[in-house]
Design an enzyme around this catalytic site. Structure first.
Site, mmCIF file in Angstrom:
data_model
loop_
_atom_site.group_PDB
_atom_site.id
_atom_site.type_symbol
_atom_site.label_atom_id
_atom_site.label_comp_id
_atom_site.label_asym_id
_atom_site.label_seq_id
_atom_site.Cartn_x
_atom_site.Cartn_y
_atom_site.Cartn_z
ATOM 1 N N ASP A 121 1.288 -20.645 19.165
ATOM 2 C CA ASP A 121 2.413 -20.869 18.035
ATOM 3 C C ASP A 121 3.556 -20.197 18.200
ATOM 4 O OD1 ASP A 121 2.922 -22.084 15.732
ATOM 5 O OD2 ASP A 121 1.909 -20.180 14.358
ATOM 6 N N TRP A 147 11.184 -20.858 18.358
ATOM 7 C CA TRP A 147 11.668 -20.566 19.609
ATOM 8 C C TRP A 147 12.718 -21.452 20.300
ATOM 9 C CZ3 TRP A 147 12.456 -22.599 24.695
ATOM 10 C CH2 TRP A 147 12.708 -21.546 25.702
ATOM 11 N N ARG A 199 12.790 -29.272 18.758
ATOM 12 C CA ARG A 199 11.424 -28.369 18.934
ATOM 13 C C ARG A 199 10.517 -28.768 20.069
ATOM 14 N NH1 ARG A 199 9.251 -26.602 14.463
ATOM 15 N NH2 ARG A 199 7.100 -27.183 15.076
ATOM 16 N N ASN A 214 -1.831 -31.372 13.084
ATOM 17 C CA ASN A 214 -0.878 -31.333 13.682
ATOM 18 C C ASN A 214 -0.348 -32.940 13.470
ATOM 19 O OD1 ASN A 214 -1.153 -28.713 15.982
ATOM 20 N ND2 ASN A 214 -0.181 -28.901 14.102
ATOM 21 N N ARG A 257 2.971 -34.015 11.452
ATOM 22 C CA ARG A 257 4.430 -33.623 12.095
ATOM 23 C C ARG A 257 5.306 -34.932 12.271
ATOM 24 N NH1 ARG A 257 4.455 -28.205 15.604
ATOM 25 N NH2 ARG A 257 2.913 -27.171 14.030
HETATM 26 C C1 IPE Z 1 -1.799 -23.837 14.862
HETATM 27 O O1 IPE Z 1 -0.546 -23.856 14.692
HETATM 28 C C2 IPE Z 1 -2.118 -24.998 16.045
HETATM 29 C C3 IPE Z 1 -1.651 -24.971 17.325
HETATM 30 C C4 IPE Z 1 -1.089 -23.839 17.672
HETATM 31 C C5 IPE Z 1 -1.718 -26.074 18.077
HETATM 32 P P1 IPE Z 1 0.473 -24.422 13.389
HETATM 33 O O2 IPE Z 1 1.703 -24.165 13.609
HETATM 34 O O3 IPE Z 1 -0.206 -25.820 13.258
HETATM 35 O O4 IPE Z 1 -0.311 -23.603 12.295
HETATM 36 P P2 IPE Z 1 0.256 -23.387 10.740
HETATM 37 O O5 IPE Z 1 0.595 -24.693 10.278
HETATM 38 O O6 IPE Z 1 1.395 -22.532 10.994
HETATM 39 O O7 IPE Z 1 -1.103 -22.847 9.948
HETATM 40 C C1 IPE Z 2 2.923 -24.493 18.226
HETATM 41 O O1 IPE Z 2 4.172 -24.053 17.920
HETATM 42 C C2 IPE Z 2 2.612 -25.708 19.046
HETATM 43 C C3 IPE Z 2 1.832 -26.741 18.390
HETATM 44 C C4 IPE Z 2 1.048 -26.765 17.011
HETATM 45 C C5 IPE Z 2 1.842 -28.096 19.072
HETATM 46 P P1 IPE Z 2 4.840 -24.739 16.616
HETATM 47 O O2 IPE Z 2 5.292 -26.246 16.905
HETATM 48 O O3 IPE Z 2 3.583 -24.469 15.235
HETATM 49 O O4 IPE Z 2 5.969 -23.735 16.439
HETATM 50 P P2 IPE Z 2 6.317 -23.089 14.988
HETATM 51 O O5 IPE Z 2 5.463 -22.614 14.394
HETATM 52 O O6 IPE Z 2 7.008 -24.205 14.193
HETATM 53 O O7 IPE Z 2 7.569 -22.277 15.453
HETATM 54 MG MG MG Z 3 3.411 -23.368 14.261
#
Ligand code: IPE
Ligand code: IPE
Ligand code: MG
Length: 234
Positions: free
Chosen positions: A15, A20, A28, A63, A66
């Site tokens: 995560d 980042w 992203r 996910n 998104r």
């Molecule tokens: C968990 O991260 C899923 C993965 C890392 C693939 P998310 O970013 O989706 O989780 P939440 O939404 O912060 O709980």
């Molecule tokens: C985790 O990073 C990767 C996936 C869930 C695919 P994020 O995309 O959730 O990164 P943040 O939490 O928005 O920084």
């Molecule tokens: Mg995340």
């Protein structure tokens, strides 16, 4: 590095990719690309340190919420990454993809099935990759499979023990999950390996996944080694 008390199986919640990228004023998906590179390095570090298996949370059942371009970008990244996964599989890594893969495009499904099959005798390391994975969906799926076996007469409801149940989970062939590492500062499981983590240890770290280094892995493993796991005993 202490070699006693090594976790057999580590779960990584990869995560922080989005944050980042945001810090760098980049899209992203740039963060996801960097995150994928760290996944590959982490497999090697785990092997070097003597861990037997690791499961990486790459895409959750949630996910899909998104924006479409982000989901598309992640799918394309997966397509590009299949080559690297194949190269890792040639180095004695067994790949097991956990989650409901039926929602992925045909070309991806074919590749993943082929990598699973061709790497299944590899013994150097087990790398699990969680794709369209959700712990609740996994448990529901196991219940469905067991119900079908009961209906067919192969199994009686009373035969269903925790061990029988576990064999229907995606992780049936993994060693027990000892440690879950979540970078990014969030302190939750987000539906990751919820059955398997019942007695796992958790290490939450402030580093964002694309910045995750071998020293972070070592420090999480060292912290794990000093935890007292009682499993309800004394
Ligand atoms: C968990 O991260 C899923 C993965 C890392 C693939 P998310 O970013 O989706 O989780 P939440 O939404 O912060 O709980
Ligand atoms: C985790 O990073 C990767 C996936 C869930 C695919 P994020 O995309 O959730 O990164 P943040 O939490 O928005 O920084
Ligand atoms: Mg995340």
């Amino acid at each position: 590095m202490e070699t006693e008390n090594l976790p057999r199986h580590i779960g990584f919640i990869m995560d922080g990719n989005g944050r980042w990228a945001k810090k760098r004023a980049m899209p992203r998906n740039f963060g996801h690309k960097q995150g994928a590179a760290v996944f590959k390095k982490t497999v090697n570090w785990c092997r070097e340190l003597g861990v037997q298996a690791a499961t990486f949370y790459a895409f959750s059942t949630e996910n899909w919420k998104r924006p479409e371009d982000e989901v598309k970008g992640i799918m394309n990244l997966l397509r590009q990454y299949i080559k690297d996964i194949r190269a890792m599989a040639r180095e004695d890594v067994r790949f097991i993809f956990i989650g409901d893969l039926s929602r992925f495009d045909e070309d991806i499904r074919v590749e993943l099935a082929d990598i699973t099959e061709t790497s299944k005798e590899n013994r150097g390391f087990i790398a699990g990759v969680a794709l369209n994975y959700g712990g609740r969906a996994e448990i529901t799926n196991a219940a469905k499979l067991l119900a079908q076996r009961c209906v067919s007469g192969e199994l009686k409801p009373d035969d269903i023990t925790e061990e029988v149940f576990e064999r229907e989970l995606y992780t049936a062939e993994f060693p027990p999950l000892d440690l879950v590492i979540r970078p990014s500062g969030e302190q939750r499981l987000s539906n990751f390996l919820i059955w398997q983590a019942a007695y796992a240890e958790f290490v939450f770290m402030d580093v964002l996944w694309p910045d995750f280094k071998k020293k972070d892995l070592k420090s999480a493993i060292e912290e794990y080694a000093h935890r007292s796991r009682r499993f309800g005993g004394v």
